[in-house]
Design a protein around this motif. Structure first.
Motif, PDB file in Angstrom:
ATOM      1  N   LYS A   1      10.307 117.837 -23.101  1.00 62.98           N
ATOM      2  CA  LYS A   1       9.678 116.573 -22.724  1.00 62.98           C
ATOM      3  C   LYS A   1      10.038 115.479 -23.720  1.00 62.98           C
ATOM      4  O   LYS A   1      10.298 114.335 -23.320  1.00 62.98           O
ATOM      5  N   VAL A   2      10.059 115.824 -25.005  1.00 63.62           N
ATOM      6  CA  VAL A   2      10.445 114.846 -26.024  1.00 63.62           C
ATOM      7  C   VAL A   2      11.825 114.290 -25.717  1.00 63.62           C
ATOM      8  O   VAL A   2      12.039 113.067 -25.676  1.00 63.62           O
ATOM      9  N   LEU A   3      12.781 115.173 -25.482  1.00 63.53           N
ATOM     10  CA  LEU A   3      14.162 114.733 -25.258  1.00 63.53           C
ATOM     11  C   LEU A   3      14.291 113.966 -23.943  1.00 63.53           C
ATOM     12  O   LEU A   3      15.095 113.033 -23.837  1.00 63.53           O
ATOM     13  N   ALA A   4      13.493 114.354 -22.948  1.00 62.41           N
ATOM     14  CA  ALA A   4      13.570 113.690 -21.647  1.00 62.41           C
ATOM     15  C   ALA A   4      13.075 112.249 -21.697  1.00 62.41           C
ATOM     16  O   ALA A   4      13.438 111.424 -20.852  1.00 62.41           O
ATOM     17  N   THR A   5      12.237 111.922 -22.707  1.00 63.44           N
ATOM     18  CA  THR A   5      11.708 110.558 -22.802  1.00 63.44           C
ATOM     19  C   THR A   5      12.682 109.595 -23.466  1.00 63.44           C
ATOM     20  O   THR A   5      12.480 108.382 -23.392  1.00 63.44           O
ATOM     21  N   LEU A   6      13.715 110.114 -24.101  1.00 62.70           N
ATOM     22  CA  LEU A   6      14.611 109.250 -24.867  1.00 62.70           C
ATOM     23  C   LEU A   6      15.482 108.406 -23.945  1.00 62.70           C
ATOM     24  O   LEU A   6      16.000 108.909 -22.941  1.00 62.70           O
TER      25      LEU A   6
ATOM     26  N   GLY B   1       3.840 109.311 -23.579  1.00 68.97           N
ATOM     27  CA  GLY B   1       3.158 110.512 -23.123  1.00 68.97           C
ATOM     28  C   GLY B   1       3.513 111.782 -23.853  1.00 68.97           C
ATOM     29  O   GLY B   1       3.073 112.868 -23.455  1.00 68.97           O
ATOM     30  N   VAL B   2       4.273 111.682 -24.937  1.00 67.60           N
ATOM     31  CA  VAL B   2       4.615 112.865 -25.724  1.00 67.60           C
ATOM     32  C   VAL B   2       3.406 113.262 -26.584  1.00 67.60           C
ATOM     33  O   VAL B   2       2.763 112.389 -27.182  1.00 67.60           O
ATOM     34  N   PRO B   3       3.059 114.564 -26.648  1.00 63.33           N
ATOM     35  CA  PRO B   3       1.945 114.979 -27.512  1.00 63.33           C
ATOM     36  C   PRO B   3       2.342 114.933 -28.988  1.00 63.33           C
ATOM     37  O   PRO B   3       2.900 115.883 -29.531  1.00 63.33           O
ATOM     38  N   VAL B   4       2.068 113.815 -29.614  1.00 68.25           N
ATOM     39  CA  VAL B   4       2.419 113.571 -31.006  1.00 68.25           C
ATOM     40  C   VAL B   4       1.164 113.766 -31.867  1.00 68.25           C
ATOM     41  O   VAL B   4       0.053 113.441 -31.441  1.00 68.25           O
ATOM     42  N   ILE B   5       1.337 114.292 -33.072  1.00 69.41           N
ATOM     43  CA  ILE B   5       0.215 114.363 -34.006  1.00 69.41           C
ATOM     44  C   ILE B   5      -0.336 112.950 -34.215  1.00 69.41           C
ATOM     45  O   ILE B   5       0.417 111.990 -34.371  1.00 69.41           O
ATOM     46  N   GLU B   6      -1.656 112.841 -34.193  1.00 72.22           N
ATOM     47  CA  GLU B   6      -2.317 111.553 -34.386  1.00 72.22           C
ATOM     48  C   GLU B   6      -1.714 110.836 -35.602  1.00 72.22           C
ATOM     49  O   GLU B   6      -1.651 111.402 -36.696  1.00 72.22           O
ATOM     50  N   SER B   7      -1.286 109.595 -35.403  1.00 76.32           N
ATOM     51  CA  SER B   7      -0.551 108.882 -36.451  1.00 76.32           C
ATOM     52  C   SER B   7      -1.152 107.498 -36.677  1.00 76.32           C
ATOM     53  O   SER B   7      -1.459 106.774 -35.727  1.00 76.32           O
ATOM     54  N   HIS B   8      -1.299 107.142 -37.946  1.00 80.57           N
ATOM     55  CA  HIS B   8      -1.809 105.836 -38.344  1.00 80.57           C
ATOM     56  C   HIS B   8      -0.788 105.209 -39.288  1.00 80.57           C
ATOM     57  O   HIS B   8      -0.234 105.883 -40.159  1.00 80.57           O
ATOM     58  N   TYR B   9      -0.564 103.901 -39.132  1.00 80.47           N
ATOM     59  CA  TYR B   9       0.483 103.231 -39.898  1.00 80.47           C
ATOM     60  C   TYR B   9      -0.088 102.100 -40.737  1.00 80.47           C
ATOM     61  O   TYR B   9      -1.004 101.390 -40.321  1.00 80.47           O
ATOM     62  N   LEU B  10       0.459 101.948 -41.941  1.00 82.81           N
ATOM     63  CA  LEU B  10       0.147 100.828 -42.817  1.00 82.81           C
ATOM     64  C   LEU B  10       1.454 100.118 -43.156  1.00 82.81           C
ATOM     65  O   LEU B  10       2.468 100.766 -43.432  1.00 82.81           O
ATOM     66  N   ALA B  11       1.418  98.794 -43.129  1.00 84.57           N
ATOM     67  CA  ALA B  11       2.592  97.992 -43.461  1.00 84.57           C
ATOM     68  C   ALA B  11       2.373  97.291 -44.785  1.00 84.57           C
ATOM     69  O   ALA B  11       1.227  97.066 -45.204  1.00 84.57           O
TER      70      ALA B  11
ATOM     71  N   GLY C   1      -2.519 122.623 -28.261  1.00 86.89           N
ATOM     72  CA  GLY C   1      -1.159 123.038 -27.947  1.00 86.89           C
ATOM     73  C   GLY C   1      -0.171 122.447 -28.935  1.00 86.89           C
ATOM     74  O   GLY C   1      -0.560 121.734 -29.870  1.00 86.89           O
ATOM     75  N   PRO C   2       1.123 122.737 -28.762  1.00 87.79           N
ATOM     76  CA  PRO C   2       2.125 122.239 -29.709  1.00 87.79           C
ATOM     77  C   PRO C   2       2.161 120.708 -29.738  1.00 87.79           C
ATOM     78  O   PRO C   2       2.050 120.056 -28.703  1.00 87.79           O
ATOM     79  N   LYS C   3       2.307 120.171 -30.948  1.00 89.55           N
ATOM     80  CA  LYS C   3       2.401 118.722 -31.098  1.00 89.55           C
ATOM     81  C   LYS C   3       3.631 118.370 -31.921  1.00 89.55           C
ATOM     82  O   LYS C   3       4.021 119.102 -32.835  1.00 89.55           O
ATOM     83  N   LEU C   4       4.201 117.218 -31.599  1.00 91.88           N
ATOM     84  CA  LEU C   4       5.406 116.766 -32.291  1.00 91.88           C
ATOM     85  C   LEU C   4       5.082 116.276 -33.689  1.00 91.88           C
ATOM     86  O   LEU C   4       4.246 115.396 -33.882  1.00 91.88           O
ATOM     87  N   LEU C   5       5.751 116.861 -34.671  1.00 96.32           N
ATOM     88  CA  LEU C   5       5.688 116.377 -36.049  1.00 96.32           C
ATOM     89  C   LEU C   5       6.789 115.362 -36.287  1.00 96.32           C
ATOM     90  O   LEU C   5       6.550 114.253 -36.754  1.00 96.32           O
ATOM     91  N   GLU C   6       8.029 115.746 -35.948  1.00 96.72           N
ATOM     92  CA  GLU C   6       9.166 114.847 -36.098  1.00 96.72           C
ATOM     93  C   GLU C   6      10.243 115.192 -35.070  1.00 96.72           C
ATOM     94  O   GLU C   6      10.398 116.348 -34.682  1.00 96.72           O
TER      95      GLU C   6
ATOM     96  N   ALA D   1      20.000 117.490 -31.630  1.00 96.42           N
ATOM     97  CA  ALA D   1      18.620 117.044 -31.828  1.00 96.42           C
ATOM     98  C   ALA D   1      17.821 118.226 -32.342  1.00 96.42           C
ATOM     99  O   ALA D   1      18.055 119.372 -31.941  1.00 96.42           O
ATOM    100  N   ARG D   2      16.895 117.941 -33.249  1.00 94.24           N
ATOM    101  CA  ARG D   2      15.963 118.968 -33.713  1.00 94.24           C
ATOM    102  C   ARG D   2      14.546 118.463 -33.488  1.00 94.24           C
ATOM    103  O   ARG D   2      14.194 117.359 -33.923  1.00 94.24           O
ATOM    104  N   VAL D   3      13.764 119.264 -32.797  1.00 93.85           N
ATOM    105  CA  VAL D   3      12.387 118.911 -32.473  1.00 93.85           C
ATOM    106  C   VAL D   3      11.473 119.795 -33.314  1.00 93.85           C
ATOM    107  O   VAL D   3      11.460 121.018 -33.158  1.00 93.85           O
TER     108      VAL D   3
END
Length: 292
Positions: free
Chosen positions: A228-233, A101-111, A251-256, A241-243
């Motif tokens: 919220k990010v830290l509370a989910t860990l 439920g963390v607002p993360v920037i839309e992310s797509h992964y390739l393996a 609104g604000p979104k998590l980059l890293e 920790a650096r958010v």
């Protein structure tokens, strides 16, 4: 109280936090020594704890670094601990946080083995390795640059690296990126970082742009997202920790989330080094009391 501040041979003299941190540790009664994780002559058991600070070459030899973390944790206390480092050194952790439920920037992964031509169709986007630091090997593309982006992704995949693709959020060009620093789960200070990725530039190896770092008072929304990010860990309060957040229309979104070896920008915030040293002293005092 003996504390090892772990850097890398290649990073010696490059950590802008070290002078402030060493002075603050000395004032707090902590005997801190700067040591390189890849120095085979170091006796890690002589420290009451080892604090990861700037092992900034780990992405080039991750298995060796993770093995070192595991070994040091058998000899003394490692902060942050190996299970945190193992999870955080691969940006696929962003998927874990988004699922919580963390607002993360839309992310797509390739393996490795995936077809790089399947990367998402975005107007403007960033291609980067899942294991990397700062903006190293990351590049910004427009839709019309798709062939170049596919070639970039293919180079990473052919090297056995996982790839992360994210839309480029244009508000960062005007508002910058906000880095919120927490010690033992408590907010300490925030820094504004200017956008580093420039359109048309080749992948950079820079961690951040030193010329555009400024103290910043985070908004209530930014602070709420970071907490919220830290509370989910599942790891409990971490020594540091650096958010890193980016502005968006939603609104604000998590980059890293940086909990392995982040720059803490101690010289940019009054009292930050003292607060961090106080956190370390409390941790060391509790540790030594439990292991007389």
């Amino acid at each position: 109280m003996k504390l090892g501040l772990a850097t890398a041979i290649a990073s010696l003299g490059q950590d802008g936090d070290m002078d402030s941190l060493c002075a603050a540790c000395a004032a707090a009664g902590i005997d801190a020594s700067i040591v390189a994780w890849d120095d085979p002559t170091v006796s890690w058991a002589r420290f009451d704890a080892v604090l990861l600070r700037s092992p900034w070459d780990y992405m080039d030899r991750l298995p060796a670094f993770l093995a070192w973390c595991d070994r040091v944790a058998t000899l003394t206390r490692l902060w942050n601990p190996p299970e945190v480092v193992r999870w955080n050194t691969d940006k696929r952790y962003l998927g874990d946080l988004a699922a919580r439920g963390v607002p993360v920037i839309e992310s797509h992964y390739l393996a490795p083995g995936d077809d790089p031509a399947t990367l998402p169709d975005l107007a403007e986007f960033v291609v980067k390795p899942c294991v990397g630091a700062g903006s190293r090997d990351a590049q910004r593309y427009l839709r019309e640059d798709r062939d170049a982006a596919i070639a970039h992704a293919r180079r990473l995949l052919d090297a056995g690296r996982h790839v992360l693709v994210q839309p480029y959020l244009h508000a960062v060009d005007s508002d910058g990126e906000t880095a919120l620093l927490f010690f033992e789960g408590r907010f300490s200070h925030a820094i504004r970082k200017a956008a580093l990725l420039r359109r048309g530039q080749q992948p950079t190896r820079a961690l951040f742009n030193q010329d555009y770092l400024r103290p910043r008072e985070p908004s209530a929304a930014e602070l709420a997202v970071a907490e919220k990010v830290l509370a989910t860990l599942p790891f409990g309060p971490l020594t540091y920790a650096r958010v890193d957040l980016l502005p968006s229309a939603e609104g604000p979104k998590l980059l890293e989330l940086e909990v392995t070896e982040p720059s803490l920008f101690l010289p940019y915030a009054e009292g930050a080094a003292t607060r961090f040293a106080a956190t370390l002293r409390t941790r060391l005092t509790t540790l030594l009391a439990s292991n007389p």
